[in-house]
Design a protein around this motif. Structure first.
Motif, PDB file in Angstrom:
ATOM      1  N   UNK A 151       0.851  -1.175   0.000  1.00 28.90           N
ATOM      2  CA  UNK A 151       0.000   0.000   0.000  1.00 28.90           C
ATOM      3  C   UNK A 151       0.893   1.233   0.000  1.00 28.90           C
ATOM      4  N   UNK A 152       0.560   2.204  -0.834  1.00 26.98           N
ATOM      5  CA  UNK A 152       1.347   3.443  -0.885  1.00 26.98           C
ATOM      6  C   UNK A 152       1.357   4.105   0.492  1.00 26.98           C
ATOM      7  N   UNK A 153       2.481   4.631   0.839  1.00 25.36           N
ATOM      8  CA  UNK A 153       2.599   5.323   2.118  1.00 25.36           C
ATOM      9  C   UNK A 153       2.920   6.770   1.805  1.00 25.36           C
ATOM     10  N   UNK A 154       2.318   7.753   2.436  1.00 20.47           N
ATOM     11  CA  UNK A 154       1.269   7.647   3.437  1.00 20.47           C
ATOM     12  C   UNK A 154      -0.152   7.681   2.863  1.00 20.47           C
ATOM     13  N   UNK A 155      -0.329   8.061   1.600  1.00 21.62           N
ATOM     14  CA  UNK A 155      -1.685   8.279   1.105  1.00 21.62           C
ATOM     15  C   UNK A 155      -2.513   6.991   1.086  1.00 21.62           C
ATOM     16  N   UNK A 156      -1.915   5.891   0.688  1.00 23.57           N
ATOM     17  CA  UNK A 156      -2.665   4.638   0.630  1.00 23.57           C
ATOM     18  C   UNK A 156      -3.162   4.202   1.996  1.00 23.57           C
ATOM     19  N   UNK A 157      -2.292   4.333   2.997  1.00 23.33           N
ATOM     20  CA  UNK A 157      -2.687   3.952   4.365  1.00 23.33           C
ATOM     21  C   UNK A 157      -3.785   4.873   4.891  1.00 23.33           C
ATOM     22  N   UNK A 158      -3.623   6.184   4.677  1.00 24.00           N
ATOM     23  CA  UNK A 158      -4.635   7.130   5.155  1.00 24.00           C
ATOM     24  C   UNK A 158      -5.960   6.867   4.458  1.00 24.00           C
ATOM     25  N   UNK A 159      -5.910   6.597   3.163  1.00 27.47           N
ATOM     26  CA  UNK A 159      -7.121   6.355   2.379  1.00 27.47           C
ATOM     27  C   UNK A 159      -7.833   5.088   2.853  1.00 27.47           C
ATOM     28  N   UNK A 160      -7.094   3.988   3.019  1.00 26.66           N
ATOM     29  CA  UNK A 160      -7.716   2.750   3.472  1.00 26.66           C
ATOM     30  C   UNK A 160      -8.275   2.917   4.884  1.00 26.66           C
ATOM     31  N   UNK A 161      -7.542   3.600   5.744  1.00 29.11           N
ATOM     32  CA  UNK A 161      -8.040   3.854   7.096  1.00 29.11           C
ATOM     33  C   UNK A 161      -9.352   4.630   7.051  1.00 29.11           C
ATOM     34  N   UNK A 162      -9.423   5.619   6.172  1.00 34.11           N
ATOM     35  CA  UNK A 162     -10.648   6.407   6.024  1.00 34.11           C
ATOM     36  C   UNK A 162     -11.793   5.522   5.521  1.00 34.11           C
ATOM     37  N   UNK A 190     -25.909  -2.808   0.461  1.00 34.24           N
ATOM     38  CA  UNK A 190     -26.065  -1.514  -0.205  1.00 34.24           C
ATOM     39  C   UNK A 190     -25.196  -0.410   0.392  1.00 34.24           C
ATOM     40  N   UNK A 191     -24.795  -0.550   1.643  1.00 35.03           N
ATOM     41  CA  UNK A 191     -23.941   0.432   2.290  1.00 35.03           C
ATOM     42  C   UNK A 191     -22.528   0.460   1.723  1.00 35.03           C
ATOM     43  N   UNK A 192     -22.179  -0.533   0.909  1.00 30.40           N
ATOM     44  CA  UNK A 192     -20.837  -0.591   0.329  1.00 30.40           C
ATOM     45  C   UNK A 192     -20.720   0.122  -1.014  1.00 30.40           C
ATOM     46  N   UNK A 193     -21.816   0.585  -1.577  1.00 32.98           N
ATOM     47  CA  UNK A 193     -21.766   1.220  -2.899  1.00 32.98           C
ATOM     48  C   UNK A 193     -20.777   2.380  -2.937  1.00 32.98           C
ATOM     49  N   UNK A 194     -20.825   3.256  -1.947  1.00 35.64           N
ATOM     50  CA  UNK A 194     -19.939   4.424  -1.959  1.00 35.64           C
ATOM     51  C   UNK A 194     -18.477   4.009  -1.760  1.00 35.64           C
ATOM     52  N   UNK A 195     -18.235   2.937  -0.994  1.00 34.44           N
ATOM     53  CA  UNK A 195     -16.860   2.441  -0.840  1.00 34.44           C
ATOM     54  C   UNK A 195     -16.365   1.902  -2.175  1.00 34.44           C
ATOM     55  N   UNK A 214      -8.928  13.115  -1.220  1.00 34.31           N
ATOM     56  CA  UNK A 214      -8.110  13.052  -0.023  1.00 34.31           C
ATOM     57  C   UNK A 214      -6.817  13.811  -0.277  1.00 34.31           C
ATOM     58  N   UNK A 215      -6.392  14.592   0.688  1.00 33.77           N
ATOM     59  CA  UNK A 215      -5.126  15.309   0.562  1.00 33.77           C
ATOM     60  C   UNK A 215      -4.193  14.889   1.676  1.00 33.77           C
ATOM     61  N   UNK A 216      -2.937  14.878   1.359  1.00 28.47           N
ATOM     62  CA  UNK A 216      -1.898  14.546   2.334  1.00 28.47           C
ATOM     63  C   UNK A 216      -1.009  15.771   2.461  1.00 28.47           C
ATOM     64  N   UNK A 217      -0.787  16.201   3.671  1.00 24.77           N
ATOM     65  CA  UNK A 217       0.090  17.340   3.915  1.00 24.77           C
ATOM     66  C   UNK A 217       1.541  16.882   3.807  1.00 24.77           C
ATOM     67  N   UNK A 218       2.447  17.810   3.644  1.00 26.78           N
ATOM     68  CA  UNK A 218       3.853  17.467   3.444  1.00 26.78           C
ATOM     69  C   UNK A 218       4.449  16.701   4.615  1.00 26.78           C
TER      70      UNK A 218
END
Length: 190
Positions: free
Chosen positions: A11-22, A157-162, A183-187
């Protein structure tokens, strides 16, 4: 053991981890029942006990998460997420066949593609992922739109948006929440 030159997709770090966590609803230190949204029973869990960032088991023992389980700190939850994530990264790596390695321009797998596949696998589980039409189409070099179409299935049906967020990542390389907000990742990585 993977059957190709890539040792393991990550998983890409950090964006992939933050995205999956979200996508998983963030960090929760107390076990909670991840159940179908139509369930009306607040006492019994008719879903899966989950903790941390979507963890349903303890990687050190393989034991399932149970009601009353607790993680002491966010740092421990992050370590748990990292350990559990390895199983899904490995599952995706094992499922990708040699002809699925190079896509479109003949270059290596790009992070947003592997991130989308890992997120999909994390949600449906490694055994289902390995048998999925999505990975079958990926390995047969179908267009990514056909892979995305196969990923769009869901019983809940709750998974559609995911699924929509996973598909945006796969096709467009856009990491977004379930509403489509990018999603944005700060520096500093936070």
């Amino acid at each position: 053991m993977p059957r190709h030159p890539i040792s393991m997709v990550k998983l890409s770090v950090p964006i992939g981890r933050k995205w999956l966590s979200m996508l998983e609803g963030g960090v929760r230190l107390d076990a909670y029942c991840d159940k179908h949204p139509s369930s009306k029973c607040p006492v019994e869990c008719d879903g899966v006990w989950t903790i941390g960032v979507g963890s349903t088991y303890w990687p050190d023992s393989g034991e399932p998460v149970r009601r009353g389980d607790r993680i002491a700190t966010n740092e421990i939850a992050d370590t748990l997420f990292s350990e559990v994530l390895k199983d899904f990264e490995s599952g995706v790596s094992d499922a990708i066949e040699p002809n699925g390695i190079l896509i479109r321009s003949g270059g290596p797998l790009v992070h947003h593609v592997t991130d989308a596949l890992i997120a999909f696998c994390f949600n449906i589980g490694v055994p289902r992922f390995k048998k999925s039409t999505a990975i079958s189409r990926f390995n047969k070099n179908f267009p990514m739109s056909a892979v995305a179409d196969a990923m769009s299935w869901y019983k809940n049906p709750g998974l559609k948006s995911r699924r929509d967020a996973e598909i945006r990542c796969l096709i467009e390389g856009v990491y977004s929440d379930q509403s489509g907000k990018k999603l944005t990742i700060h520096t500093n990585g936070v």
